[in-house]
Enzyme design. Structure first.
Site, PDB file in Angstrom:
ATOM      1  N   CYS A  73      -4.285 -74.003  33.162  1.00  0.00           N
ATOM      2  CA  CYS A  73      -2.891 -72.765  32.680  1.00  0.00           C
ATOM      3  C   CYS A  73      -3.482 -72.075  34.429  1.00  0.00           C
ATOM      4  CB  CYS A  73      -2.995 -71.689  32.131  1.00  0.00           C
ATOM      5  SG  CYS A  73      -2.014 -72.628  30.200  1.00  0.00           S
TER       6      CYS A  73
ATOM      7  N   HIS B  96      -0.555 -65.192  34.730  1.00  0.00           N
ATOM      8  CA  HIS B  96      -0.493 -66.222  34.492  1.00  0.00           C
ATOM      9  C   HIS B  96       0.770 -66.218  32.894  1.00  0.00           C
ATOM     10  CE1 HIS B  96      -0.321 -69.472  31.947  1.00  0.00           C
ATOM     11  NE2 HIS B  96      -0.947 -69.216  30.825  1.00  0.00           N
TER      12      HIS B  96
ATOM     13  N   ASN C 141       4.863 -69.436  27.733  1.00  0.00           N
ATOM     14  CA  ASN C 141       4.000 -69.970  29.204  1.00  0.00           C
ATOM     15  C   ASN C 141       4.199 -71.688  28.916  1.00  0.00           C
ATOM     16  OD1 ASN C 141       1.527 -70.818  29.410  1.00  0.00           O
ATOM     17  ND2 ASN C 141       0.695 -70.012  27.771  1.00  0.00           N
TER      18      ASN C 141
HETATM   19  O1  UT7 Z   1      -1.977 -70.034  29.106  1.00  0.00           O
HETATM   20  C1  UT7 Z   1      -2.600 -69.477  27.529  1.00  0.00           C
HETATM   21  C2  UT7 Z   1      -2.539 -69.559  26.163  1.00  0.00           C
HETATM   22  N1  UT7 Z   1      -2.650 -69.064  25.466  1.00  0.00           N
HETATM   23  C3  UT7 Z   1      -2.531 -67.618  24.813  1.00  0.00           C
HETATM   24  O2  UT7 Z   1      -2.753 -66.873  25.796  1.00  0.00           O
HETATM   25  C4  UT7 Z   1      -2.928 -66.705  23.957  1.00  0.00           C
HETATM   26  C5  UT7 Z   1      -3.459 -65.702  23.727  1.00  0.00           C
HETATM   27  N2  UT7 Z   1      -3.623 -65.067  21.994  1.00  0.00           N
HETATM   28  C6  UT7 Z   1      -1.774 -64.854  21.769  1.00  0.00           C
HETATM   29  O3  UT7 Z   1      -0.992 -64.161  22.783  1.00  0.00           O
HETATM   30  C7  UT7 Z   1      -1.705 -63.707  20.624  1.00  0.00           C
HETATM   31  O4  UT7 Z   1      -3.142 -63.798  20.090  1.00  0.00           O
HETATM   32  C8  UT7 Z   1      -1.035 -64.741  19.738  1.00  0.00           C
HETATM   33  C9  UT7 Z   1       0.652 -64.090  20.312  1.00  0.00           C
HETATM   34  C10 UT7 Z   1      -0.980 -66.326  19.834  1.00  0.00           C
HETATM   35  C11 UT7 Z   1      -0.569 -63.815  18.255  1.00  0.00           C
HETATM   36  O5  UT7 Z   1      -0.131 -62.956  18.152  1.00  0.00           O
HETATM   37  P1  UT7 Z   1      -1.510 -61.591  17.035  1.00  0.00           P
HETATM   38  O6  UT7 Z   1      -0.809 -60.031  17.587  1.00  0.00           O
HETATM   39  O7  UT7 Z   1      -2.819 -61.992  17.876  1.00  0.00           O
HETATM   40  O8  UT7 Z   1      -1.155 -61.881  15.883  1.00  0.00           O
HETATM   41  P2  UT7 Z   1      -2.709 -63.178  14.450  1.00  0.00           P
HETATM   42  O9  UT7 Z   1      -2.858 -64.683  15.770  1.00  0.00           O
HETATM   43  O10 UT7 Z   1      -3.775 -61.499  14.550  1.00  0.00           O
HETATM   44  O11 UT7 Z   1      -1.697 -63.279  13.921  1.00  0.00           O
HETATM   45  C12 UT7 Z   1      -1.239 -61.839  13.120  1.00  0.00           C
HETATM   46  C13 UT7 Z   1       0.032 -62.452  11.690  1.00  0.00           C
HETATM   47  C14 UT7 Z   1      -0.965 -63.767  11.203  1.00  0.00           C
HETATM   48  O12 UT7 Z   1      -0.233 -62.674   9.644  1.00  0.00           O
HETATM   49  P3  UT7 Z   1      -2.075 -62.176   8.936  1.00  0.00           P
HETATM   50  O13 UT7 Z   1      -2.492 -63.387   8.506  1.00  0.00           O
HETATM   51  O14 UT7 Z   1      -1.758 -60.596   9.159  1.00  0.00           O
HETATM   52  O15 UT7 Z   1      -0.512 -63.004   7.053  1.00  0.00           O
HETATM   53  C15 UT7 Z   1      -0.440 -63.997  11.657  1.00  0.00           C
HETATM   54  O16 UT7 Z   1      -0.560 -65.434  10.345  1.00  0.00           O
HETATM   55  O17 UT7 Z   1       1.281 -62.878  12.171  1.00  0.00           O
HETATM   56  C16 UT7 Z   1       0.893 -64.447  11.000  1.00  0.00           C
HETATM   57  N3  UT7 Z   1       2.319 -65.218  13.089  1.00  0.00           N
HETATM   58  C17 UT7 Z   1       2.696 -65.522  12.809  1.00  0.00           C
HETATM   59  N4  UT7 Z   1       4.161 -64.199  11.889  1.00  0.00           N
HETATM   60  C18 UT7 Z   1       5.328 -64.543  12.564  1.00  0.00           C
HETATM   61  C19 UT7 Z   1       0.788 -65.669  13.553  1.00  0.00           C
HETATM   62  N5  UT7 Z   1       2.284 -66.675  14.300  1.00  0.00           N
HETATM   63  C20 UT7 Z   1       3.881 -65.930  13.767  1.00  0.00           C
HETATM   64  C21 UT7 Z   1       4.979 -66.759  14.190  1.00  0.00           C
HETATM   65  N6  UT7 Z   1       6.032 -66.038  13.061  1.00  0.00           N
HETATM   66  N7  UT7 Z   1       4.815 -67.285  15.061  1.00  0.00           N
END
Ligand code: UT7
Length: 343
Positions: A116, A257, A287
């Site tokens: 990216c 980004h 993204n």
């Molecule tokens: O170019 C670089 C590419 N990548 C990035 O920039 C990614 C950077 N990271 C992020 O943007 C965030 O970490 C995410 C958007 C990927 C995730 O957000 P988060 O606030 O860090 O959520 P999390 O991974 O801590 O997950 C929280 C909860 C989990 O459930 P539990 O374990 O708390 O029950 C996940 O299973 O949200 C759940 N979850 C979802 N729920 C509904 C994860 N993805 C989803 C989803 N819909 N799509």
């Protein structure tokens, strides 16, 4: 200026797939909701390439758009650099396909891969060639089709990415320089945090089973990338400002980004920048990896958020890990439209 010649930024362009995939569409594929995606990422919809759309095709579209904006003859272009992690083929490079399609008959062409952050790396590379006097005009493209490497059953990743291409045209100039300062970094010890495994020649090895489809999908530790990004973005902007002999307070717009609105807002806050200084289209594009910075810039120029002249901090982060920033002056005028429309 540490270069013999300046690099003027004279064009920007975009190439986008036609299909829009909304959060409601994704609700039918995985256990997610429009509300979760919007609040956690800021994304409402994204463009996804159809079977007939390709990395090369999107790159060519963006290149032609940027050439039109700059009002140059493609024959003037002496360097084509395409930043992509998702080329159609291992070779020929996407850049060679673009070079032929636009008719840049005198150009050198190659691809560059920094995930990216690719477009920031590509701008810095173009500056080396223009600044030294090796080439007079460069086309720089960022393009990715991540949708082909997504597991559409994995809600952690499939909701985040979109496809697209963005391009810049740069011209060497004795008296003017728009690429004020750049900063590039990498840390391969974080390679496992964001990667698309089993897609190169390293696997399968002799005697191993060929990979299952699921083994070839993008894998990401979202939390770890989030934490890396909120530090990497301010670090890169501050360091590029030092290179540019500017303070962060001299920057008009942050063009980051487009990965997650929460990352973008947190980084802007750490830099002491106001919400109106943030350039973002993550809500519409998701993204788009190497394309995201030029696509955000292109749209902000079209929508007259960024006007000439403005100082912009372009900042990327991503797989590798890689991160980096470029401080640029935006002075260009769309040669296809009356000057009055540009202001
Ligand atoms: O170019 C670089 C590419 N990548 C990035 O920039 C990614 C950077 N990271 C992020 O943007 C965030 O970490 C995410 C958007 C990927 C995730 O957000 P988060 O606030 O860090 O959520 P999390 O991974 O801590 O997950 C929280 C909860 C989990 O459930 P539990 O374990 O708390 O029950 C996940 O299973 O949200 C759940 N979850 C979802 N729920 C509904 C994860 N993805 C989803 C989803 N819909 N799509």
């Amino acid at each position: 200026m540490k270069f013999k010649y300046g690099a003027r930024l004279i064009g920007v362009g975009a190439g986008l797939p036609s299909a829009v995939v909304t959060n409601a569409d994704l609700e039918k594929l995985v256990a997610t909701s429009d509300e979760w995606i919007k609040t956690r990422t800021g994304i409402s919809e994204r463009r996804i390439a159809s079977d007939t759309e390709s990395t090369t095709g999107l790159a060519i579209e963006a290149a032609k758009d940027a050439i039109g904006f700059a009002g140059i003859d493609p024959d003037e272009i002496e360097l084509v650099v395409v930043a992509t992690s998702t080329p159609d083929n291992l070779y020929p490079s996407t850049a060679c396909m673009v070079q032929a399609a636009i008719g840049a008959k005198r150009a050198a062409a190659f691809d560059l891969e920094a995930a990216c952050t690719g477009i920031v790396y590509a701008l810095a590379v173009a500056q080396q060639f223009l600044g030294s006097g090796t080439f007079k005009c460069a086309l720089v493209v960022g393009v990715d089709i991540h949708s082909r490497f997504l597991n559409w059953e994995d809600r952690n990743t499939c909701i985040l990415f979109g496809d697209g291409a963005g391009a810049f045209i740069l011209k060497a100039d004795e008296n003017q320089n728009d690429l004020l300062g750049t900063y590039l970094r990498a840390d391969g010890s974080g390679a496992h945090l964001l990667h698309i495994p089993n897609t190169g020649v390293g696997y399968p090895h002799a005697g191993q089973e060929p990979p299952k489809e699921v083994d070839r999908f993008l894998q990401m530790n979202g939390r770890a990338i989030y934490e890396f990004a909120v530090n990497a973005v301010p670090e890169a902007v501050r360091a590029a400002c030092v290179e540019a002999n500017l303070e962060v307070a001299d920057v008009d717009f942050l063009v980051p980004h487009q990965a997650n609105m929460r990352i973008i807002k947190s980084a802007a806050e750490r830099l002491g920048m106001k919400p109106e200084q943030i350039v973002s289209n993550v809500n519409e594009m998701g993204n788009t990896s190497a394309a995201s910075i030029p696509l955000a810039m292109w749209q902000a120029i079209l929508r007259k958020q960024i006007k000439s002249p403005s100082t912009c901090a372009l900042v990327g982060f991503g797989g590798g890990l890689t991160w980096g920033a470029a401080i640029v002056n935006w002075n260009a005028v769309d040669q296809r439209r009356p000057a009055i429309e540009n202001n």
